[in-house]
Design a protein around this motif. Sequence first.
Motif, PDB file in Angstrom:
ATOM      1  N   THR A 124     -27.895  49.742  -6.353  1.00 58.53           N
ATOM      2  CA  THR A 124     -27.771  48.891  -5.170  1.00 58.53           C
ATOM      3  C   THR A 124     -26.303  48.544  -4.982  1.00 58.53           C
TER       4      THR A 124
ATOM      5  N   ALA B 289     -25.638  55.284  -2.802  1.00 60.39           N
ATOM      6  CA  ALA B 289     -25.821  53.969  -2.187  1.00 60.39           C
ATOM      7  C   ALA B 289     -24.536  53.509  -1.507  1.00 60.39           C
TER       8      ALA B 289
ATOM      9  N   ARG C  37     -24.099  55.406   1.655  1.00 59.79           N
ATOM     10  CA  ARG C  37     -24.967  54.904   2.726  1.00 59.79           C
ATOM     11  C   ARG C  37     -24.382  53.630   3.349  1.00 59.79           C
ATOM     12  N   LEU C  38     -23.881  52.758   2.491  1.00 63.53           N
ATOM     13  CA  LEU C  38     -23.268  51.527   3.006  1.00 63.53           C
ATOM     14  C   LEU C  38     -22.006  51.864   3.826  1.00 63.53           C
TER      15      LEU C  38
ATOM     16  N   LYS D  79     -22.759  53.021   7.257  1.00 67.64           N
ATOM     17  CA  LYS D  79     -23.079  51.911   8.168  1.00 67.64           C
ATOM     18  C   LYS D  79     -21.810  51.168   8.583  1.00 67.64           C
TER      19      LYS D  79
ATOM     20  N   GLU E 200     -27.506  48.140   0.248  1.00 66.77           N
ATOM     21  CA  GLU E 200     -28.164  49.442   0.269  1.00 66.77           C
ATOM     22  C   GLU E 200     -28.661  49.768  -1.124  1.00 66.77           C
TER      23      GLU E 200
END
Lengths: 169, 275, 997
Positions: C497, C573, C576-577, C580, C639
């Motif tokens: 995370t 992760a 992915r963050l 965004k 994420e």
Amino acid sequence: MPRLSAGARHRVRFALNGRAVEAEVEPRTTLLDTLRGPLAATGTHAGCEHGVCGACTIQVDGSMARACLMLAVQVEGASIRTVEGLAPAPDRLSVLQEAFREHHGLQCGFCTPGILMTLDAYLRDHPSPDERELREVLSGHLCRCTGYAPILRAALAAAERLREDVSHA
Amino acid sequence: MKPASFDYVRAEDRKEVLDVLRREGTEARILAGGQSLMPMLAMRLARPGVLVDVMGVPEFRILSDDAAGLTIGAGVRQAALGALPDLAQRHPMLAAALPWIGHAQTRSRGTVCGSVAHADPSAEIPLLLLALGGEVRLRSHRRARSLPAGEFFTGLMNTAKAENEMIDSVFIPAAKPGVGQAFREIGRRHGDYAIVACAAVADGAVLRLAVGGVADRPMMRSLPQPGDPTLEEALDAFAWDLGARDDLHATARYRRELVRRLGRATIEEAARCRA
Amino acid sequence: MNAEAPLQANGGTAPWTGRSLPRVEDAALLTGRGRYIDDLGAPPGTLHAAILRSQHGHARIESIDATRALALPGVEAVLTRDDIQALTTSLVVGVKAPVECWPIATDRVRYMGEPVAVVVARDRYLAEDAMDLISVRYAPLPPVLDPRAALAPDAPVLHEGLRGNLASDRSFRYGDPEAAFAAAPHRVSVVIDYPRNACTPIETYGVVAEYEPGTQSYDILANFQGPFSIHAVIARALKVPGNRLRLRTPRDSGGSFGVKQGVFPYMVLMAAASRITGRPVKWIEDRLEHLAASTCATNRATQLDAAVEADGRITALAWDQIEDCGAHLRAPEPATLYRMHGNMTGAYAVRNVSIRNRVVLTNKTPTGLNRGFGGPQVYFALERLVQRIALELGLDPLEVIRRNLVPADAFPYRSATGALLDSGDYGAAMEAALRDGGHEELLRRRDSARAAGRFYGIGYAAVVEPSVSNMGYISAVLTPAERKRAGPKNGAQATATVSADPLGAISVQVASVPQGQGHRTVLAQVVADVLGLRPEEIRVTSEMDTAKDAWSIASGNYASRFAPAVAGAAHLAATRLRDKLARIAASGLNLLPEEVEFAGGRVRARGNPDNALPFARVASASHWAPGTLPPEMEGGIRETVFWTPPELTAPTEADEVNSSLCHGFIFDICAVEIDPATAGIRIDRYVTMHDCGRVLHPGMVAGQVTGGFAHALGAALYEEHAYAPDGSFQTGTFADYLVPTATEVPDLRILHHETPSPFTPLGAKGVGEGNCMSTPVCIANAVADALGLPSITLPVTPARLAEHVFPPESEPPARVRPTTRPTATGQRGLSGEGEAVVDAPPQVLWDILFNPATLQAIVPGAHSVERLTDSHFRAEVTLGVGPVRGRYVVELELAEPVPPRSVVLTGSAEGGLGSGQGSGTVTLEPTPEGGTIIRYHYDAAVGGKVAAVGGRLLDGAARVVIGQFFTALANHASGGGAKRLGLLAWLRRLLRTGGRA
């Protein structure tokens, strides 16, 4: 003749990292348990409690000692140094500690405080050790993570750095 | 793994120690460096009623090396012996053997006399005392007496010390000029108890070899000189007579081989060192 | 932007990943601010537990009396089988067999050190005092210790439900091994007994458990390492749903190497103890408990046969493995046996394989995870075999290796047994190792040493190091039909995370449970690279909390999964963050998201660094102004990635198992010299070549390699979990279980050859276990080469080499009697004999032996002697040697009496320090002078604590105690009275009477 009776608790006073401390202990309470328990100095670790692994090595009046092989009542009036007393300031590492960080002389860090206390005492008396001498003094410690090679490198580097510090002082 | 309860006496003079031993006999144990006793307490193999800490007793701090020899009091740590000036010149065997005793971290606390009292058959100090013709000076509240090392060690962790006695000091005679000394040891790892330890003294025509780690106590024998054709046979006989046994770390056969080979090397070194 | 091209994300500066940065963990650990389990304090009112353990390898428990213990003030409870069984169910067992696994002894004890009772008291000292007051009566049963012997039809049976000791028996067949063996010109075999050893972390197990009756839930803090599949095992044992078992781990753990998986039975015990006492209960294992009873690697009996062509090419392998899991099949066993299933051909392209895998139970500590996990056992057989093939066919071992390696163009390569070897160039790595390791020079050294008559040898090992276990491999222990019924198991889910806080700082949380591997440092590097930040700006937490964290059954730190799987998940992760945040920033910067880059703490236009926003401002936007986010965007606060590799499929119908995701390659060269005077082994050089894919942190990779090497050196030369024939554990202290120190571990030459894994996000593979697999056999091969040995048993000790190094020994002189009766290899029975001459006739001695009153006088340290029958006596005695003293109940039986000439004396002793049994024959021979020669010989076995911690001295101690008895007998007969003699007096007396003992 002071006789401390079994089962009762007795006050013991000594200096811990330069500060006067006291604790109430039974005669049978080990110094290791006293440091870690009532004195909350948990940097000294219990690894075997029979004097072989070296994780609990501290300095008593300047000499290396296994805290598991001592009773708290034995150190009345003594001066004890533990890993908590090594760094010059809370946010700074000593030369030896810094060398361990730089050379990856630790992994899990459980045996490390004992090793630092040995080397701190040893390098004070033997400022120019060779690798063989260092291996010999370190043989009183068990480390299961590093395979010792990075510890030796850290110790040699620290010795060199400490010599430089002395010659520049 | 915590010790059972006991009383603790911090003795201030010798008389106090001897009084406790007189009164409490088998229930009392001397606490000196604690490096052998403490593990036994922690494992509850030993459960004394009272520990008498002798490290604060001034009389036991004696460490003197004069023309007659070396006197080591009950409170002298192994590291202090090692730090004695001129140890290597005056007592070469001690200087050679000290690094083999445990580790620096235990020598800094462990005492010489404590190791003698413990009488572990594989320990170095009893062997050295035997090889060097040392004496054990015992005291009780009633008397003082001295025993040659060869009479003091009587078996596995057993000695001639009575229950009301303590080791006051040990004495190691000064090495005569021209005497050769040597010490060698094989252990599984550095600092371990010896599988076989050999200590040899070459004094003119007399050559003695003491062996630890094999029998139930250190044993010594006079042997022929290196070069003498009967030496091999004599070493072989010594090796067999020690009654080696198998244990976890070595076989009886391996121990006998080491007595022959390490023994010979130690003898030869002692003979070479002879002036 | 995508996950496949991430590493330039920090904007052209060199990536942090791949550099040996100082570790973020170190400052705390170096200053005494580590937070290991025993440093964390405990809730108010916490009680402390101590565990009473079996003194026998195999015995029925007749009774347990804790009355005196419970009477001790400060003792809150003594729990035994009934208490535990009332609150829990058996731990799940991994095979389909009628066998249970309890964390405490039930009807009987099956290994020395098995928990028998748990004492809960105000403090640990007191708990141990109470432990001494519990009396347990055992009826000893014959033990079985050897895995082959355990299969014998008349072997003692540990678990009646199994009707034997065989818990699993599966056979596998790949290709056409029978045809290959029939066609091959050579068949070469090795038979191996791989010993037990353990990695012994310097921090022992620790558990703090608290039961909350209001919600009927357990909260357990333990220095457990995973896998968290065990969470399900514990919850089922405690009879709660998984969400009522909160399992937490401390920030720091003092090493594990697999071992701390084995803490879980104690979690069950302490949880039950907390429930019974209504208080939190803490237990810190001590070292004696750890060595005897925590866990260890399996020992394994293996026969491995190869079908070999004349040029050394192996066309088939036939494995017969008997795995010894100890007294209980404890989860996840028999995983040790199946972890390598895909890799049973090692680094070699062998298409025909047969495997028979049997799992047996013996009276030893239950096994579990241990660094190398199954690899050492497999490669010891396989690489010994390769050396044997070379010798038997007159080939260079290197040629045999070369001819069989998986070729470089074959990757990804599917092995015969199902592994998908991801990447590598084994041949190139091997040649580089030979070149850069100075192999030519070593050959010259060997030549010149041998020319001078010295013992010098060179060994090799080529090894594939698997990492990232497939959670499904263990199901290969089931038949395909059983698997079908149980449902498919596969995968290796890693979780991570990455989150942003309101000030835009980044935190990372992983379910990796490190024990010193520096996970927090590496994760900071990996995430910093993705987000264009500096590693010190990233905050990583790695302590686990199953109530709050993202985790799966695969979570934890095992199977070398961190770098390939966990770091990869964190990378995903973070990516992915970042994606965004790129979208959030794009609108503010008037860019398309794909034109945004992250560098130097700023989010900026690619090619126009002046068009930029501070990273923190972008990262905090989702907190402060979620309404301004691009439409349909879910925000960019946190994420979590669950990543599992698709390659890790369930075992096939044909039992092909892709047991691991990644496969590193190791090629080791070891040169040794054996000292002809001492049989001592000196490692002249050790070279280890690693292909572990992409190296994320060179310093830590080196640390893993040197650390694994030291463990392997211990296994090769020093360490063994040793048992006596009676089931006694003999290596119960760190003075007996010999761990290498700085004076034993030689320098290591580490080489690298990188072929990134195509299957992991960062191209990394595991690296921590490989030397545990390669080094023991490489050293053994070198020693075998030096001395020309056909077979070699670990640990290779000088004593074991003695007969090969030294010439045959002289015959003992006539006066010396053999002191040790011949016993089977490795058995260390205590035996001895003695004699004494007494002035009294045999009948006087006879009468003493059969009379309780006089018997009391001669039994050493007897407090009382009770006559049970005419020839059966019970005595309370204090026995000891030197300062070691303990109180025992002794039973003596006199059998086969031939009055007054001979009798067989059988004795047993049971006490707090251990137990002993022995029997001996006593003969009384009249002398012409009217006296008697007493002769005795005995065989004895001493078990329990004294055997575990005092093995070195045991033989001598037994002699002393038995000698005391006969001395006293002689004394008493001569009118010496009942006084117990000091040993000196005894010796003098023996000398005077001409006796020997």
